[in-house]
Motif scaffolding. Structure first.
Motif, PDB file in Angstrom:
ATOM      1  N   LEU A   1       0.821  -1.208   0.000  1.00 24.02           N
ATOM      2  CA  LEU A   1       0.000   0.000   0.000  1.00 24.02           C
ATOM      3  C   LEU A   1       0.854   1.258   0.000  1.00 24.02           C
ATOM      4  CD1 LEU A   1      -2.825  -0.960   2.542  1.00 24.02           C
ATOM      5  CD2 LEU A   1      -2.948  -0.926   0.042  1.00 24.02           C
ATOM      6  N   THR A   2       1.966   1.220   0.708  1.00 24.36           N
ATOM      7  CA  THR A   2       2.825   2.408   0.796  1.00 24.36           C
ATOM      8  C   THR A   2       3.507   2.714  -0.527  1.00 24.36           C
ATOM      9  OG1 THR A   2       3.225   2.001   3.150  1.00 24.36           O
ATOM     10  CG2 THR A   2       4.770   3.460   2.009  1.00 24.36           C
ATOM     11  N   PHE A   3       4.026   1.706  -1.180  1.00 22.65           N
ATOM     12  CA  PHE A   3       4.857   1.939  -2.361  1.00 22.65           C
ATOM     13  C   PHE A   3       4.155   1.668  -3.690  1.00 22.65           C
ATOM     14  CE2 PHE A   3       7.848   0.969   1.117  1.00 22.65           C
ATOM     15  CZ  PHE A   3       8.579   2.153   1.094  1.00 22.65           C
ATOM     16  N   LYS A   4       3.066   0.899  -3.668  1.00 22.22           N
ATOM     17  CA  LYS A   4       2.358   0.577  -4.909  1.00 22.22           C
ATOM     18  C   LYS A   4       0.958   1.169  -4.964  1.00 22.22           C
ATOM     19  CE  LYS A   4       5.422  -2.137  -6.956  1.00 22.22           C
ATOM     20  NZ  LYS A   4       5.961  -1.853  -8.316  1.00 22.22           N
ATOM     21  N   GLY A   5       0.272   1.191  -3.838  1.00 18.57           N
ATOM     22  CA  GLY A   5      -1.096   1.677  -3.809  1.00 18.57           C
ATOM     23  C   GLY A   5      -2.093   0.616  -4.238  1.00 18.57           C
ATOM     24  N   PHE A   6      -3.346   1.038  -4.402  1.00 19.92           N
ATOM     25  CA  PHE A   6      -4.390   0.118  -4.817  1.00 19.92           C
ATOM     26  C   PHE A   6      -4.311  -0.170  -6.303  1.00 19.92           C
ATOM     27  CE2 PHE A   6      -6.589   2.255  -1.157  1.00 19.92           C
ATOM     28  CZ  PHE A   6      -6.634   1.137  -0.339  1.00 19.92           C
ATOM     29  N   ARG A   7      -4.700  -1.378  -6.663  1.00 18.16           N
ATOM     30  CA  ARG A   7      -4.879  -1.705  -8.063  1.00 18.16           C
ATOM     31  C   ARG A   7      -6.205  -1.129  -8.547  1.00 18.16           C
ATOM     32  NH1 ARG A   7      -2.997  -7.976  -9.159  1.00 18.16           N
ATOM     33  NH2 ARG A   7      -0.738  -7.531  -9.299  1.00 18.16           N
ATOM     34  N   PRO A   8      -6.334  -0.888  -9.867  1.00 10.38           N
ATOM     35  CA  PRO A   8      -7.613  -0.392 -10.388  1.00 10.38           C
ATOM     36  C   PRO A   8      -8.754  -1.328 -10.016  1.00 10.38           C
ATOM     37  CG  PRO A   8      -5.898  -0.247 -12.060  1.00 10.38           C
ATOM     38  CD  PRO A   8      -5.304  -1.015 -10.914  1.00 10.38           C
ATOM     39  N   SER A   9      -9.851  -0.745  -9.551  1.00 10.58           N
ATOM     40  CA  SER A   9     -10.989  -1.544  -9.106  1.00 10.58           C
ATOM     41  C   SER A   9     -12.242  -0.685  -9.141  1.00 10.58           C
ATOM     42  CB  SER A   9     -10.752  -2.065  -7.684  1.00 10.58           C
ATOM     43  OG  SER A   9     -11.933  -2.612  -7.141  1.00 10.58           O
TER      44      SER A   9
END
Length: 232
Positions: A214-222
């Motif tokens: 979550l810190t370095f990539k974030g959420f995937r599209p959803s």
């Protein structure tokens, strides 16, 4: 920074803070938790208080994870989102009870333990407070992370907000953690044994992996990230 990215960063950082604060707290508290006569001797009060502060930070970070992620998790399932928030509150509450118990031992040592006329039974009282901390630690970090994983892991898996392997690790680790805690509770295993640590590892991997992702990539599209009606 977009709103979903900001939510992900806040939630991820809060998860990482729980690791950064909780792990060093354990050795800092050892003078009290591992020595029954601490209340009578020359105590390492500053060290123990620092450990208590670290556990206090851990408790606040627990609540922060649920607060930070709630704007997104509620869009997947409000019941699960509230369940995650509530379980984090319970975990934080148990941690705080343990902190108060340990710091009460420090106060007893400062007020009564160092005097030549220390009351009889002071060690017994101090040990009782340590026992309270041991039980809160067993049922707080020992049980509640499994409940957290069931709620949050289900939300993240359903929505595909992170790689599904992450919540799968949490969902698999949850029953292992509960089983380990129950065996320790009934005296079938030492809580610090190698087997106990191995049974705890999946949940630890899930929480650390989630915090880093979550810190370095974030959420995937959803679809959960797009505006629209919030499910009940």
């Amino acid at each position: 920074m977009s709103h979903p990215r900001r939510v992900a960063v806040l939630g991820g950082v809060a998860y990482l803070i729980t690791f950064a604060a909780s792990i060093p707290a354990l050795p800092l508290l050892e003078p009290v938790t591992d020595h029954a006569n601490y209340v009578l001797g020359a105590g390492k009060d500053t060290q123990v208080v620092l450990g208590g502060v670290m556990e206090l930070v851990t408790a606040f970070a627990c609540v922060a994870t649920a607060l930070a992620l709630y704007p997104v998790t509620r869009r997947v399932g409000r019941t699960a989102a509230l369940g995650f928030f509530s379980s984090r509150l319970v975990e934080a509450g148990l941690i705080l009870v343990g902190v108060v118990s340990v710091l009460s031992v420090v106060t007893l040592r400062q007020d009564l333990g160092g005097s030549p006329d220390a009351p009889a039974g002071l060690t017994t009282v101090a040990q009782a407070l340590v026992d309270v901390r041991d039980w809160t630690f067993l049922f707080g970090p020992g049980i509640m992370p499994a409940v957290n994983a069931l709620f949050l892991g289900t939300v993240l898996y359903r929505a595909g907000l992170v790689p599904r392997s992450l919540p799968v690790i949490g969902l698999v680790g949850a029953p292992l953690l509960v089983a380990k805690t129950m065996v320790v509770t009934f005296g079938g295993m030492d809580g610090l044994s190698v087997v106990a640590w191995l049974l705890t590892l999946p949940i630890a991997a899930w929480e650390l992996g989630l915090g880093l992702w979550l810190t370095f990539k974030g959420f995937r599209p959803s679809p959960a990230l797009t505006p629209g009606p919030v499910p009940a």
